[in-house]
Write a protein that holds these residues in place. Structure first.
Motif, short mmCIF file in Angstrom:
data_model
loop_
_atom_site.label_atom_id
_atom_site.label_comp_id
_atom_site.label_asym_id
_atom_site.label_seq_id
_atom_site.Cartn_x
_atom_site.Cartn_y
_atom_site.Cartn_z
N LYS A 198 0.81 -1.22 0.00
CA LYS A 198 0.00 0.00 0.00
C LYS A 198 0.85 1.27 0.00
O LYS A 198 0.44 2.29 -0.56
CB LYS A 198 -0.93 0.00 1.22
N PHE A 199 2.02 1.23 0.64
CA PHE A 199 2.82 2.44 0.81
C PHE A 199 4.27 2.18 0.37
O PHE A 199 5.20 2.26 1.19
CB PHE A 199 2.79 2.89 2.28
N PRO A 200 4.48 1.89 -0.90
CA PRO A 200 5.85 1.60 -1.35
C PRO A 200 6.76 2.81 -1.37
O PRO A 200 7.98 2.68 -1.19
CB PRO A 200 5.63 1.05 -2.77
N TRP A 215 7.46 10.83 -0.73
CA TRP A 215 6.13 10.31 -0.39
C TRP A 215 5.12 10.66 -1.49
O TRP A 215 5.16 11.75 -2.08
CB TRP A 215 5.65 10.91 0.93
N LYS A 216 4.21 9.73 -1.73
CA LYS A 216 3.15 9.93 -2.71
C LYS A 216 1.75 9.73 -2.12
O LYS A 216 0.79 10.37 -2.55
CB LYS A 216 3.33 8.97 -3.90
N GLU A 217 1.62 8.84 -1.16
CA GLU A 217 0.31 8.51 -0.59
C GLU A 217 -0.12 9.49 0.49
O GLU A 217 -1.30 9.59 0.81
CB GLU A 217 0.32 7.09 -0.01
N ALA A 240 -2.89 7.74 9.69
CA ALA A 240 -4.34 7.54 9.51
C ALA A 240 -4.62 6.56 8.37
O ALA A 240 -5.49 5.69 8.48
CB ALA A 240 -5.02 8.88 9.25
N LYS A 241 -3.87 6.67 7.27
CA LYS A 241 -4.09 5.76 6.15
C LYS A 241 -3.61 4.35 6.48
O LYS A 241 -4.22 3.36 6.06
CB LYS A 241 -3.38 6.30 4.91
N MET A 242 -2.53 4.22 7.23
CA MET A 242 -2.07 2.89 7.66
C MET A 242 -3.10 2.24 8.58
O MET A 242 -3.38 1.04 8.49
CB MET A 242 -0.73 3.01 8.39
N GLU A 243 -3.65 3.06 9.46
CA GLU A 243 -4.67 2.54 10.38
C GLU A 243 -5.88 2.02 9.61
O GLU A 243 -6.44 0.97 9.94
CB GLU A 243 -5.07 3.65 11.35
N SER A 277 -1.90 -0.12 17.91
CA SER A 277 -1.55 1.17 18.50
C SER A 277 -0.34 1.70 17.75
O SER A 277 0.63 0.97 17.52
CB SER A 277 -1.24 1.03 19.98
N PHE A 278 -0.38 2.99 17.38
CA PHE A 278 0.70 3.60 16.60
C PHE A 278 1.52 4.51 17.50
O PHE A 278 0.99 5.35 18.21
CB PHE A 278 0.12 4.41 15.43
#
Length: 406
Positions: free
Chosen positions: A99-101, A138-140, A149-152, A164-165
């Motif tokens: 998702k976040f390369p 970064w692109k995402e 927030a997007k990883m969550e 938990s982050f």
């Protein structure tokens, strides 16, 4: 020589910048002296206004520093096997890298920790370390908060997991300062004698924290959920068949736990030989109930006829602090100050969560350090101001002049 230096000092000129500023400063000073009382009144009013804002300011122990990395602490149901833990960790790693390369440099997971460590963990507790790439790649996401927030959201679909982050160094500092159990910014410790009541109250406290603005990553320390096989021998049935409790215990020990039957030597090492039933004959309660117990007359009696066999959930761990049992509720605070969040949480918990006699709450994490720092500053700051005023009075030798500058 003295005359030479005095001559140089007499010929010294003003700095051009200072001269230029004086063209604007001196007229302002003259106007202020002309309307001295309005100027003083405005200054006093402005001071009073700023002083009135002070009690409403938020409070933090330390500002958040960007470590250039993210640490995720996922928690699964207690009793998870090592194989399943590795599968879940691999799934999260692949999902995040996919998702976040452009944001993630690498992903590494630590599963559990041994009891010899300073902070032992279960197999159901993981630490996922994620070093981040430079921000311009970064692109995402544009900010770290947006990335979290997007990883969550990306890992929210994994069943049976709460995450938990935090950051690696921040997490380690929380553990070192608060001990085992507190790995977030805020930790609410529920103390008391009964582990069932502790779990109930901790769950209610967690619900209150989730409902307050800014409360995120709320989790309750796991105390129950470990699958346990419970076998209760019915002594009346044993007497009817002429059996002893030892006969049943021997069958259970040999079939399920394993019994030492000998020893074998291989090179310089000695290894015990254990006898235990194969997996298909002890895989569940029904299969275990079909195990046969030999009677005194040679009869073969199924274990289910002389014992109650059931699988129950037992305690995973019992944590203690200062000799008392405790359960920890952890939470992170985002979008507001820590002190304001805790003050609101205290009021809501006092109103919604009744605490029985013999039980009490303690607030830990960074909030505990915040309280300690505030108590120290209540002593240090007045002493500092007093010394400053004393130095001003020694300089001016007049009370009103020292007060005005102060």
């Amino acid at each position: 020589l003295c005359a030479y230096f005095l001559k140089d000092s007499a010929e010294e000129k003003e700095n051009p910048l200072v001269e230029w500023l004086q063209h604007f400063y001196l007229p302002l000073v003259r106007q202020a002296m002309r309307f001295r009382w309005p100027v003083v009144g405005a200054a006093v009013a402005f001071f009073a206004f700023t002083a009135s804002l002070f009690p409403r300011l938020g409070s933090e122990f330390l500002p958040k520093l960007d470590e250039g990395a993210i640490c995720i602490n996922p928690g699964y149901l207690p009793g998870i096997s090592a194989e399943t833990a590795v599968q879940r960790a691999t799934l999260i790693e692949k999902l995040l890298l996919q998702k976040f390369p452009s944001e993630i440099d690498a992903v590494a997971t630590r599963i559990g920790r041994p009891d010899i460590a300073t902070d032992p963990m279960l197999l159901s507790q993981h630490d996922i370390f994620i070093p981040l790439r430079p921000r311009d790649e970064w692109k995402e996401a544009k900010t770290k908060a947006e990335l979290i927030a997007k990883m969550e959201t990306a890992i929210a679909g994994i069943p049976g997991m709460k995450a938990s982050f935090t950051q690696p160094i921040e997490m380690r500092m929380n553990e070192m300062s608060q001990g085992v159990g507190v790995r977030a910014e805020l930790g609410v410790k529920v103390f008391g004698p009964d582990i069932t009541v502790l779990q109930e109250k901790a769950t209610q406290v967690a619900a209150v924290l989730r409902a307050i603005k800014g409360g995120t990553d709320v989790s309750v320390e796991a105390t129950a959920g470990l699958p346990i096989l419970q076998i209760r021998v019915r002594r009346a049935e044993l007497a009817r068949y002429g059996l002893n409790v030892a006969d049943v215990q021997e069958v259970i020990e040999t079939a399920i736990g394993g019994k030492r039957t000998g020893e074998v030597m291989e090179k310089l090492g000695r290894f015990d030989i254990f006898l235990r039933f194969d997996e298909p004959y002890r895989k569940d309660t029904k299969t275990i109930g079909r195990l046969l117990v030999s009677g005194p007359g040679g009869q073969r009696i199924p274990l289910s006829q002389v014992a109650d066999i059931e699988s129950i959930e037992g305690p995973v761990q019992v944590s203690r602090e200062q000799g008392e049992r405790r359960v920890v509720v952890q939470a992170n605070v985002r979008g507001r100050d820590l002190g304001g969040f805790v003050q609101e949480a205290k009021a809501e918990i006092e109103r919604k969560v009744p605490i029985p006699s013999g039980y009490h709450l303690e607030w830990g994490g960074q909030y505990e350090h915040l309280q300690s720092a505030q108590a120290r500053l209540m002593v240090v700051v007045p002493i500092t101001f007093s010394i400053i005023f004393l130095l001003l009075y020694i300089t001016y030798r007049r009370l009103w002049d020292a007060l005005r500058v102060f």
